[in-house]
Design an enzyme around this catalytic site. Structure first.
Site: not given
Ligand code: SAM
Length: 281
Positions: A18, A41, A100, A118, A143, A164
């Site tokens: 961050h 993500h 983020s 998400e 996705d 991420d």
């Molecule tokens: N970027 C966020 C932050 O820094 O606050 C944290 C993200 S976390 C590491 C990963 C996220 O990706 C989770 O909320 C998960 O549900 C989501 N996720 C998993 N597979 C995904 C996909 N194929 N496409 C989009 N989101 C996805």
């Protein structure tokens, strides 16, 4: 999809990611023309560290709870990072920590926009609820592996993509991420990309780096923070942020920031932080 970020919010990896994110967004302010921030993500946007998931793992105790802005921050990235956290605490309560999208929102100017993806059905609903008041924010239940390539280049033609993923299946995740980056870069070679990755063991990271080099993408910068030695079998020993097309002089400031964070987040005498070019100009 088992990964839920509320177990990990505010850990050392979030802190590092961050603060560097704030630095990347600050650099986009150097021009008045609008930019677009894309978060592939996004998670929920913010987290209550007093809630059961955070209390269960206690990961934030080795992260945000260990750093303090009073230790002479070497950069405005850190000052702005803490300002954003303070704002969230004022709005929601002392135990809250930003995700983020929250840090990005604080650095959007009226002309800028952010697109959040998400895929988890519960988290995307939370994200929509959390950001519905922001007319500059567009949340997609999508996705990332399909969505990112459909969304770039954004109409602003200037901006940042944060990738991420949760890295639930490490064997597949690193190559999948490289493929996603390469496809997006093909469509938008002038965008800045930041790809977060976990470091549990050095061998998969070496393979990841070789694949990244093979893409032929120039200007790839690697920022790493390892709070434990690489070969510690317990779990997350460190993390990295790969940055494609980093802003001018980003590397020098990132190094200062990581060297400031290192003694505060270190869990071992062999902890280390580094910034280096994987592929230069
Ligand atoms: N970027 C966020 C932050 O820094 O606050 C944290 C993200 S976390 C590491 C990963 C996220 O990706 C989770 O909320 C998960 O549900 C989501 N996720 C998993 N597979 C995904 C996909 N194929 N496409 C989009 N989101 C996805």
């Amino acid at each position: 999809m088992n990964y839920r970020h509320h177990y990990h919010a505010g850990n050392f990896a979030d802190v590092m990611k961050h603060i560097l994110l704030v630095g990347l967004l600050q650099a986009l302010h150097k021009k008045d023309s609008p930019f677009c921030y894309i978060d592939t993500h996004a998670g929920r946007g913010w987290y209550d560290l007093a809630a059961a998931p955070s209390q269960k793992t206690g990961e934030y105790l080795e992260g945000i709870r260990k750093i303090t802005p009073t230790k002479q921050p070497p950069s405005t990235w850190i000052t702005d990072y803490f300002k954003s956290i303070d704002l969230l605490k004022t709005d929601l309560g002392k135990a809250y920590y930003g995700g983020s999208p929250w840090f990005a929102l604080q650095l959007l100017r009226p002309q800028d926009r952010m697109v959040l993806m998400e895929w988890h059905p519960v988290d995307v609903e939370k994200l929509k609820q959390n950001f519905y008041r922001s007319p500059q924010t567009f949340v997609h239940h999508r996705d990332a592996y399909e969505g990112l390539t459909a969304l770039v280049p954004p109409r602003e033609k200037r901006g940042l993509v944060l990738i991420d993923p949760p890295y639930e299946e490490e064997r597949n995740d690193y190559p999948q991420v490289v493929e996603l980056l390469a496809k997006a870069y093909d469509k938008w070679p002038t965008g800045t990309y930041a790809v977060w990755y976990p470091i549990k063991d050095r061998a998969p990271i070496d393979r990841f780096e070789r694949k990244l080099v093979k893409t032929g993408i120039r200007k790839q910068l690697i920022c790493e923070l390892c709070v434990m030695p690489d070969d510690n079998a317990l779990g997350l020993n460190g993390c990295g942020l790969l940055i494609v097309n980093p802003p001018y002089q980003f590397a020098e400031e990132a190094d200062n920031v990581l060297q400031w964070l290192l003694p505060q987040l270190s869990q071992h005498v062999l902890a280390k932080a580094s910034v280096r070019w994987l592929v230069a100009e």
